[in-house]
Design a protein around this motif. Structure first.
Motif, PDB file in Angstrom:
ATOM      1  N   ALA A 148       0.469  -0.914  -0.038  1.00 13.93           N
ATOM      2  CA  ALA A 148      -0.194  -0.054   0.279  1.00 13.93           C
ATOM      3  C   ALA A 148       0.804   1.237  -0.216  1.00 13.93           C
ATOM      4  CB  ALA A 148      -1.021   0.184   1.135  1.00 13.93           C
ATOM      5  N   GLU A 149       2.238   0.848   0.723  1.00 14.60           N
ATOM      6  CA  GLU A 149       2.869   2.602   0.672  1.00 14.60           C
ATOM      7  C   GLU A 149       3.567   2.817  -0.705  1.00 14.60           C
ATOM      8  OE1 GLU A 149       5.449   5.812   2.631  1.00 14.60           O
ATOM      9  OE2 GLU A 149       3.176   4.437   2.859  1.00 14.60           O
ATOM     10  N   PHE A 150       3.468   1.399  -1.151  1.00 14.33           N
ATOM     11  CA  PHE A 150       4.445   1.421  -2.389  1.00 14.33           C
ATOM     12  C   PHE A 150       3.350   2.254  -3.467  1.00 14.33           C
ATOM     13  CE2 PHE A 150       4.424   0.269  -7.074  1.00 14.33           C
ATOM     14  CZ  PHE A 150       6.105  -0.234  -7.554  1.00 14.33           C
ATOM     15  N   ASN A 151       2.130   1.833  -3.517  1.00 11.35           N
ATOM     16  CA  ASN A 151       1.400   2.192  -4.427  1.00 11.35           C
ATOM     17  C   ASN A 151       0.988   4.079  -3.867  1.00 11.35           C
ATOM     18  OD1 ASN A 151       0.430   0.061  -5.658  1.00 11.35           O
ATOM     19  ND2 ASN A 151      -0.573  -0.216  -3.739  1.00 11.35           N
ATOM     20  N   ALA A 164       4.037  -5.817 -10.719  1.00 10.21           N
ATOM     21  CA  ALA A 164       4.856  -6.735  -9.388  1.00 10.21           C
ATOM     22  C   ALA A 164       3.759  -6.762  -8.372  1.00 10.21           C
ATOM     23  CB  ALA A 164       5.743  -7.199  -9.147  1.00 10.21           C
ATOM     24  N   VAL A 165       3.024  -5.667  -8.229  1.00  8.77           N
ATOM     25  CA  VAL A 165       3.276  -5.412  -6.791  1.00  8.77           C
ATOM     26  C   VAL A 165       1.947  -5.631  -6.702  1.00  8.77           C
ATOM     27  CG1 VAL A 165       2.769  -3.258  -5.182  1.00  8.77           C
ATOM     28  CG2 VAL A 165       4.339  -3.133  -6.308  1.00  8.77           C
ATOM     29  N   VAL A 166       0.795  -5.642  -7.441  1.00 10.95           N
ATOM     30  CA  VAL A 166      -0.288  -5.803  -7.685  1.00 10.95           C
ATOM     31  C   VAL A 166      -0.886  -7.328  -7.434  1.00 10.95           C
ATOM     32  CG1 VAL A 166      -1.920  -6.082  -8.996  1.00 10.95           C
ATOM     33  CG2 VAL A 166      -0.943  -3.485  -8.916  1.00 10.95           C
ATOM     34  N   SER A 167       0.131  -8.431  -8.368  1.00  4.32           N
ATOM     35  CA  SER A 167       0.392  -9.501  -8.437  1.00  4.32           C
ATOM     36  C   SER A 167       0.900  -9.638  -7.284  1.00  4.32           C
ATOM     37  CB  SER A 167       1.790 -10.032  -9.589  1.00  4.32           C
ATOM     38  OG  SER A 167       1.571 -11.540  -9.267  1.00  4.32           O
ATOM     39  N   GLU A 168       1.774  -9.432  -5.839  1.00  4.12           N
ATOM     40  CA  GLU A 168       2.117 -10.221  -4.585  1.00  4.12           C
ATOM     41  C   GLU A 168       1.117  -9.715  -3.844  1.00  4.12           C
ATOM     42  OE1 GLU A 168       4.555 -11.715  -3.653  1.00  4.12           O
ATOM     43  OE2 GLU A 168       5.673 -11.589  -5.474  1.00  4.12           O
TER      44      GLU A 168
END
Length: 174
Positions: A148-151, A164-168
């Motif tokens: 969430a912090e990434f987004n 990759a974040v969405v997949s993880e």
């Protein structure tokens, strides 16, 4: 291993004073030298600049010699604590640990990049790897918080890292 990182300034003095090292002696006889492969096999490389030292460590990662890469990166970070490559080197150090499934140690390095070097090119990838490391440790909620912090922090990150974040996030059931 338990060897301390090498002080290259002391190395030159030791090598010059060592009568067993002839002028044409192979550099591999010098303790702490970073190994690299050449056409003649494994030889040691004494880095001429911080960039060369960093690149030598990256070459070890590319050869999947993660243990030696970790040693080289720790040496780089000790020898050049204010270099502009410190954030990237810290990420790569975390990557050596992640690849060897040392997730707690990897998470520490990735967190350091995310907090201390948030503007480096590797910072978005570090936050992704932080989440992956936390998830591997069974810390699903913390992993989801990292994603969430990434987004929030990197809305303009490259498409492959965002994917990759969405997949993880799906994998961790965030």
């Amino acid at each position: 291993g338990g060897a301390a990182p090498l002080d290259l300034g002391q190395l030159a003095g030791r090598a010059a004073a060592d009568p067993t090292l002839e002028p044409g002696a192979p550099r591999s006889a010098i303790p702490g030298a970073v190994p690299s492969t050449g056409s003649t096999g494994t030889q040691a490389v004494i880095a001429a600049s911080p960039r060369d030292e960093y690149n030598a460590a990256l070459a070890l990662i590319q050869r999947r010699d993660y243990e030696q890469a970790e040693i080289a990166l720790r040496g780089f970070l000790q020898n050049h604590p204010r270099d502009r490559l410190v954030g990237d080197a810290t990420h790569q150090l975390g990557e050596t640990m992640f690849q060897r499934r040392q997730y707690r140690e990897a998470a520490e390095q990735f967190l350091k990049v995310s907090t201390d070097y948030p503007r480096t090119a590797r910072a978005p990838s570090s936050l992704l790897r932080l989440g992956q490391s936390l998830n591997a440790l069974g810390e699903r909620e913390a992993a989801c918080a990292a994603y969430a912090e990434f987004n929030r922090k990197y809305p303009n990150a490259n498409a492959s890292t965002k994917t990759a974040v969405v997949s993880e996030q799906r994998r961790a059931s965030c």
